[in-house]
Design an enzyme around this catalytic site. Structure first.
Site, short mmCIF file in Angstrom:
data_model
loop_
_atom_site.label_atom_id
_atom_site.label_comp_id
_atom_site.label_asym_id
_atom_site.label_seq_id
_atom_site.Cartn_x
_atom_site.Cartn_y
_atom_site.Cartn_z
N LYS A 30 0.83 -1.21 0.00
CA LYS A 30 0.00 0.00 0.00
C LYS A 30 0.87 1.27 0.00
O LYS A 30 0.64 2.20 -0.77
CB LYS A 30 -0.92 -0.01 1.22
CG LYS A 30 -1.65 1.28 1.48
CD LYS A 30 -2.68 1.56 0.42
CE LYS A 30 -3.22 2.97 0.49
NZ LYS A 30 -4.22 3.25 -0.53
N CYS A 70 -3.89 10.89 1.13
CA CYS A 70 -3.10 9.65 1.01
C CYS A 70 -1.68 9.90 0.52
O CYS A 70 -0.72 9.61 1.23
CB CYS A 70 -3.79 8.69 0.06
SG CYS A 70 -5.41 8.26 0.64
N1 SAJ Z 1 -1.57 14.76 -9.59
C1 SAJ Z 1 -0.71 15.48 -10.38
N2 SAJ Z 1 -0.38 14.98 -11.61
C2 SAJ Z 1 -0.87 13.79 -12.06
C3 SAJ Z 1 -1.72 13.05 -11.23
C4 SAJ Z 1 -2.06 13.56 -9.99
O1 SAJ Z 1 -0.25 16.56 -10.02
O2 SAJ Z 1 -0.53 13.42 -13.19
C5 SAJ Z 1 -1.93 15.28 -8.25
C6 SAJ Z 1 -3.46 15.48 -8.06
O3 SAJ Z 1 -3.86 16.74 -8.53
C7 SAJ Z 1 -3.59 15.33 -6.55
C8 SAJ Z 1 -2.53 14.30 -6.21
O4 SAJ Z 1 -1.63 14.29 -7.28
O5 SAJ Z 1 -3.26 16.53 -5.87
C9 SAJ Z 1 -3.06 12.91 -5.95
O6 SAJ Z 1 -4.09 12.58 -6.87
P1 SAJ Z 1 -4.24 11.14 -7.53
O7 SAJ Z 1 -5.40 11.19 -8.45
O8 SAJ Z 1 -2.95 10.69 -8.09
O9 SAJ Z 1 -4.49 10.17 -6.29
P2 SAJ Z 1 -5.51 10.18 -5.02
O10 SAJ Z 1 -4.79 10.79 -3.86
O11 SAJ Z 1 -6.83 10.73 -5.37
O12 SAJ Z 1 -5.64 8.60 -4.77
C10 SAJ Z 1 -4.45 7.84 -4.56
C11 SAJ Z 1 -4.47 6.64 -5.52
N3 SAJ Z 1 -3.18 5.96 -5.50
C12 SAJ Z 1 -2.55 5.60 -6.64
O13 SAJ Z 1 -2.97 5.86 -7.74
C13 SAJ Z 1 -1.27 4.84 -6.48
C14 SAJ Z 1 -5.59 5.67 -5.12
O14 SAJ Z 1 -5.57 4.51 -5.93
C15 SAJ Z 1 -5.45 5.29 -3.62
O15 SAJ Z 1 -6.50 4.42 -3.21
C16 SAJ Z 1 -5.55 6.58 -2.81
O16 SAJ Z 1 -4.45 7.43 -3.19
C17 SAJ Z 1 -5.49 6.21 -1.35
O17 SAJ Z 1 -6.56 6.23 -0.69
O18 SAJ Z 1 -4.43 5.79 -0.88
#
Ligand code: SAJ
Length: 402
Positions: free
Chosen positions: A193, A247
């Protein structure tokens, strides 16, 4: 009917409880927050996710809500595990575990879903539980914005104390998980995780670094990334103003703090945390020479199309604007925080930080008459640059090299 108590009616606990209820279990959704329990009893939802209302309607005959844990066959812990001063805070997990220990009987199953650091199950949770219970660690992997779809379809890792614990947990989750269910040790599941989120943090830090490099070199980072991604083994993410949510900014610290040496993960974390300040330095260029600039901060949630602003880099950006002595107008269509027009009125710079769908249909002609100076900062490359320039705006996109 299996009796299951789910502790923590938050973004992950509530959908999990509803899925379990719809699958035919007798579920009690527990929360320490009386207001939240009352709201749920009345059929109200504390947050929104695609499909959540429908799932609630389908599950409602098999679920009740309470602040007290009833006698149950299984207990699922889905409470927050924040990080304070870069150190894991297990107080909610400990409190939930202790309250389960008061009612659990030998043979009952306890599942921890909350994200924890390496060996926390063994060293922190198990010692609080009575002898003879079954125990598994099964953190969720669903992504906010698509929680229900991913909860049902993603593969699931179950770290189990023993074979009986694995079988018991598997029988619960297979009631709604269509993906594979994988058996692991407790430590492997804890690490998997953490590594998933640390890996995404690293990838985003890389994209953000490219944006900074390209701004220095005069190239467009998004175009460079698009070209590089044509390579069969390269898949770079998109730059933005940093990493938020409950997360990804938190989980890597569980790992970094649990070992002696993790410089790559630490640097990624610090680098992503610095992005709002980098964004401020770009906005400073746009408002140079303007006395007492008014900044419209558009988009406050931690990412697009969700109504969650926990650890949002956009909030950090707004605070940093205020620290510069600038006047700040905030708006987010999903948090219903002021209106777009109110935020834009009198602004010297419009800062689009989060790529909400609502921002795609902004009426430029109306906007042009509201603002005081026509400057726009786009952190996610979400705007139609040509249309904004045609309307007379000076546009800066994070990482565009201009
Ligand atoms: N972000 C960027 N660039 C990107 C992708 C995301 O700047 O290309 C930023 C987003 O704007 C945001 C942050 O990163 O601020 C996180 O967003 P995210 O969509 O990557 O992830 P979360 O936090 O919504 O969900 C993550 C996911 N983890 C992974 O993809 C490895 C999800 O599957 C998990 O279940 C979740 O964390 C969790 O609960 O741990």
């Amino acid at each position: 009917m299996v009796r299951i108590s789910v502790l923590g009616m938050g973004y992950m606990g509530l959908p999990t409880a509803l899925f379990l209820a719809r699958a035919g279990n007798k579920v009690t959704g527990i929360d320490v927050n009386e207001k939240r329990v009352e709201e749920l009893k009345q059929g109200g939802l504390p947050f929104n996710e695609p499909g959540l209302h429908e799932l609630f309607a389908e599950a409602k005959n098999n679920i009740s809500f309470s602040t007290q844990i009833p006698e149950s066959d299984s207990f699922i812990i889905a409470v927050p595990t924040p990080v304070n001063d870069f150190k894991p805070d297990y107080s909610f997990v400990k409190a939930a575990t202790k309250s389960i220990a008061l009612v659990a009987k030998p043979g009952n199953l306890i599942v921890l879903e909350s994200t924890v650091g390496p060996r926390a199950c063994e060293e922190i949770v198990l010692p609080l539980l009575p002898k003879g219970v079954r125990f598994a660690y099964c953190s969720e992997r669903a992504i906010p914005g698509s929680t229900l779809k991913e909860m049902a379809n993603n593969d699931r890792v179950i770290g189990a104390l023993d074979k009986e614990s694995f079988e018991a947990a598997k029988s619960i989750y297979s009631g709604f998980v269509k993906g594979k269910i994988l058996r692991a040790s407790l430590l492997e599941a804890e690490l998997a995780k953490l590594v998933e989120n640390a890996s995404r943090d690293n990838q985003i830090a890389f994209a953000n670094e490219l944006a900074r490099c390209c701004d220095e070199l005069g190239a467009n980072a998004r175009r460079v990334i698009e070209l590089a991604n044509h390579h069969p083994r390269v898949s770079i993410l998109s730059p933005g103003i940093g990493v938020g949510g409950h997360c990804i900014p938190v989980d890597p610290w569980y790992l970094i703090q649990g070992v002696k040496d993790a410089p790559v993960m630490r640097t990624a974390r610090e680098s992503n945390d610095a992005m709002p300040y980098h964004a401020i330095s770009l906005v400073k260029e746009l408002v140079k020479g303007i006395e007492s600039p008014v900044i419209a901060v558009l988009g406050l949630t931690y990412k697009e199309n969700v109504d969650d602003d926990r650890s949002s880099p956009a909030r950090e950006f707004a605070k940093a604007c205020e620290a510069e002595g600038w006047k700040v107008h905030c708006h987010d269509p999903l948090l219903k925080e002021s209106s777009f027009e109110e935020a834009a009125k009198g602004a010297h710079c419009l800062c689009f930080l989060v790529a909400h769908d609502e921002f795609k249909n902004v009426q430029l002609t109306k906007l042009a008459s509201l603002v005081k100076s026509k400057n726009v900062f786009d952190a996610r490359g979400m705007l139609d640059r040509a249309a904004w320039e045609a309307a007379g705006f000076k546009v800066k996109v994070l990482g565009d090299g201009k």
